[in-house]
Design a protein around this motif. Structure first.
Motif, short mmCIF file in Angstrom:
data_model
loop_
_atom_site.label_atom_id
_atom_site.label_comp_id
_atom_site.label_asym_id
_atom_site.label_seq_id
_atom_site.Cartn_x
_atom_site.Cartn_y
_atom_site.Cartn_z
N MET A 172 0.85 -1.19 0.00
CA MET A 172 0.00 0.00 0.00
C MET A 172 0.89 1.25 0.00
SD MET A 172 -3.23 0.77 2.51
CE MET A 172 -2.23 0.98 3.98
N GLU A 173 0.71 2.11 -1.00
CA GLU A 173 1.62 3.23 -1.19
C GLU A 173 1.07 4.49 -0.51
OE1 GLU A 173 2.23 3.58 -5.36
OE2 GLU A 173 3.38 1.73 -5.50
N ASN A 174 1.72 4.87 0.59
CA ASN A 174 1.25 6.00 1.38
C ASN A 174 1.39 7.33 0.65
OD1 ASN A 174 0.18 4.78 3.60
ND2 ASN A 174 1.89 5.18 4.95
N HIS A 175 2.17 7.37 -0.43
CA HIS A 175 2.35 8.65 -1.12
C HIS A 175 1.04 9.16 -1.70
CE1 HIS A 175 2.06 7.41 -5.37
NE2 HIS A 175 2.62 6.28 -4.98
N VAL A 176 0.12 8.25 -2.04
CA VAL A 176 -1.19 8.66 -2.57
C VAL A 176 -1.94 9.46 -1.52
CG1 VAL A 176 -3.43 7.85 -3.39
CG2 VAL A 176 -1.34 6.69 -4.14
N LEU A 177 -1.96 8.94 -0.29
CA LEU A 177 -2.62 9.66 0.81
C LEU A 177 -1.89 10.95 1.13
CD1 LEU A 177 -4.81 9.72 3.01
CD2 LEU A 177 -3.28 8.36 4.45
N GLN A 178 -0.56 10.90 1.15
CA GLN A 178 0.22 12.10 1.47
C GLN A 178 0.00 13.19 0.43
OE1 GLN A 178 2.56 12.55 4.43
NE2 GLN A 178 1.64 14.45 3.70
N ASP A 179 -0.04 12.81 -0.83
CA ASP A 179 -0.29 13.80 -1.90
C ASP A 179 -1.65 14.46 -1.71
OD1 ASP A 179 2.15 13.23 -3.00
OD2 ASP A 179 1.37 11.97 -4.62
N TYR A 180 -2.65 13.66 -1.37
CA TYR A 180 -3.99 14.20 -1.14
C TYR A 180 -3.98 15.19 0.02
CZ TYR A 180 -8.81 14.38 0.55
OH TYR A 180 -10.03 14.82 1.01
N TYR A 221 -8.46 -0.91 3.83
CA TYR A 221 -9.43 -1.72 4.55
C TYR A 221 -9.18 -3.21 4.38
CZ TYR A 221 -12.35 2.01 6.31
OH TYR A 221 -12.81 3.08 7.01
N ARG A 222 -8.76 -3.61 3.18
CA ARG A 222 -8.46 -5.03 2.96
C ARG A 222 -7.31 -5.48 3.85
NH1 ARG A 222 -4.62 -7.17 0.01
NH2 ARG A 222 -4.20 -5.19 -1.06
N ILE A 223 -6.25 -4.69 3.92
CA ILE A 223 -5.09 -5.03 4.74
C ILE A 223 -5.45 -5.05 6.21
CG2 ILE A 223 -2.82 -4.21 5.49
CD1 ILE A 223 -2.46 -3.19 2.56
N MET A 224 -6.25 -4.05 6.65
CA MET A 224 -6.65 -4.01 8.06
C MET A 224 -7.52 -5.21 8.43
SD MET A 224 -5.14 -1.51 9.51
CE MET A 224 -3.79 -1.87 8.37
N LEU A 225 -8.42 -5.61 7.51
CA LEU A 225 -9.26 -6.77 7.76
C LEU A 225 -8.43 -8.04 7.87
CD1 LEU A 225 -12.05 -8.09 8.03
CD2 LEU A 225 -12.16 -8.19 5.53
N LEU A 226 -7.50 -8.22 6.95
CA LEU A 226 -6.64 -9.40 6.99
C LEU A 226 -5.80 -9.42 8.25
CD1 LEU A 226 -5.48 -9.56 3.24
CD2 LEU A 226 -7.06 -11.12 4.41
N ASN A 229 -11.59 10.27 -6.98
CA ASN A 229 -10.15 10.12 -7.20
C ASN A 229 -9.82 8.63 -7.23
OD1 ASN A 229 -7.31 9.79 -6.72
ND2 ASN A 229 -7.20 11.87 -5.89
N ARG A 230 -9.54 8.11 -8.43
CA ARG A 230 -9.34 6.66 -8.59
C ARG A 230 -8.17 6.14 -7.74
NH1 ARG A 230 -10.71 3.17 -12.69
NH2 ARG A 230 -12.57 4.50 -12.85
N GLU A 231 -7.07 6.88 -7.70
CA GLU A 231 -5.92 6.43 -6.91
C GLU A 231 -6.25 6.39 -5.42
OE1 GLU A 231 -2.55 8.92 -7.89
OE2 GLU A 231 -1.73 7.31 -9.12
N LEU A 232 -6.93 7.42 -4.94
CA LEU A 232 -7.30 7.48 -3.53
C LEU A 232 -8.32 6.38 -3.20
CD1 LEU A 232 -6.76 9.13 -0.95
CD2 LEU A 232 -8.67 10.61 -1.58
N GLN A 233 -9.22 6.12 -4.14
CA GLN A 233 -10.20 5.06 -3.96
C GLN A 233 -9.51 3.71 -3.81
OE1 GLN A 233 -13.42 3.50 -7.00
NE2 GLN A 233 -13.96 5.57 -6.30
N THR A 234 -8.55 3.45 -4.67
CA THR A 234 -7.79 2.20 -4.59
C THR A 234 -7.03 2.11 -3.28
OG1 THR A 234 -7.55 2.14 -7.00
CG2 THR A 234 -6.02 0.81 -5.71
N TYR A 235 -6.45 3.24 -2.87
CA TYR A 235 -5.69 3.27 -1.61
C TYR A 235 -6.59 2.88 -0.44
CZ TYR A 235 -3.14 4.98 2.43
OH TYR A 235 -2.52 5.07 3.65
N VAL A 236 -7.78 3.49 -0.36
CA VAL A 236 -8.69 3.23 0.76
C VAL A 236 -9.17 1.78 0.75
CG1 VAL A 236 -10.92 3.82 1.79
CG2 VAL A 236 -9.36 5.63 1.06
N LYS A 237 -9.48 1.24 -0.43
CA LYS A 237 -9.89 -0.16 -0.54
C LYS A 237 -8.77 -1.08 -0.05
CE LYS A 237 -13.25 0.23 -4.32
NZ LYS A 237 -13.54 -0.10 -5.74
N ASP A 238 -7.54 -0.80 -0.47
CA ASP A 238 -6.40 -1.61 -0.04
C ASP A 238 -6.19 -1.49 1.47
OD1 ASP A 238 -5.94 -2.50 -2.58
OD2 ASP A 238 -4.27 -1.13 -2.99
#
Length: 218
Positions: free
Chosen positions: A1-9, A119-124, A108-117
């Motif tokens: 999961m690439e935090n730069h997407v969140l940081q850029d936002y 939640y997936r990682i947190m669930l796992l 924002n497609r990149e941010l959407q992917t980031y958030v989905k990833d």
């Protein structure tokens, strides 16, 4: 999961930053809040309270991470899902209007992917930790928590791996669902006697990580 997407936002918006001191709470479980929070700097701990009033710790969090974005996209106020307590001397958190954040995510497609990833990682992560806690017994649960502390705070040093953060046996008990810190004391002593860990200036020094892992079902 690439935090730069969140940081850029975050960099592209002038979000207010909340600063809290050690042992203070950002939110309480069940308290209504209209904001989502992103940890900017510091260390926080999430926990929930059981029906009998006991605290059960969930995670330590450090570094850039969303810490409270949950539930639906439209309700302005939601009940906080857990307690968030500051564990470092201070912590800084971005404060985001949660409804607007969801709107931005959906556009924002990149941010959407980031958030989905995210939640997936947190669930796992939650499922894996629950499995380890339930299947390993109390001693295995303590070993699981020490391994998680290694994963979060571990720093290689000359004579082992230092968990560079002070964690009390009482806190470990709260992570493992153990009612008595004295029970954790005995298990920590067992690990010390086996040569797996030492205590240096109130911090754990892992001497034999493999010995700890032997008591965990991965």
């Amino acid at each position: 999961m690439e935090n730069h997407v969140l940081q850029d936002y975050l960099n592209n918006h002038a979000f207010p930053i909340v600063t809290k001191k050690r042992k203070s709470y950002l939110t309480y479980e069940g308290l209504q809040d209209r904001y989502a929070y992103v940890l900017k700097d510091g260390i926080i701990k999430t926990s929930v309270i059981s029906r009998d009033g006991r605290e059960f710790n969930l995670r330590y969090i450090k570094g850039l991470e969303i810490v409270s974005l949950v539930k639906d996209e439209y309700s302005q106020f939601i009940d906080a899902p857990f307690n968030i307590r500051i564990e470092s001397e201070t912590a800084e958190l971005y404060q985001l209007d949660r409804v607007q954040f969801w709107k931005d995510i959906n556009q924002n497609r990149e941010l959407q992917t980031y958030v989905k990833d995210y939640y997936r990682i947190m669930l796992l992560h939650s499922m894996k930790k629950m499995q380890q806690m339930l299947m390993n017994g109390k001693f295995g649960a303590v070993c699981t928590q020490i391994y998680e502390l290694y994963d979060t705070f571990g720093v290689p040093v000359k004579n082992g791996i230092l968990i560079d953060f002070v964690v009390t046996n009482e806190e470990i008990a709260h992570f493992c669902g153990i009612t008595s810190a004295s029970s954790v004391n005995r298990m920590i002593q067992q690990l010390k006697d086996a040569g797996a860990i030492e205590i240096h200036q109130r911090k754990f020094l892992i001497k034999d990580l493999e010995l700890i892992k032997e008591n965990i079902i991965f």
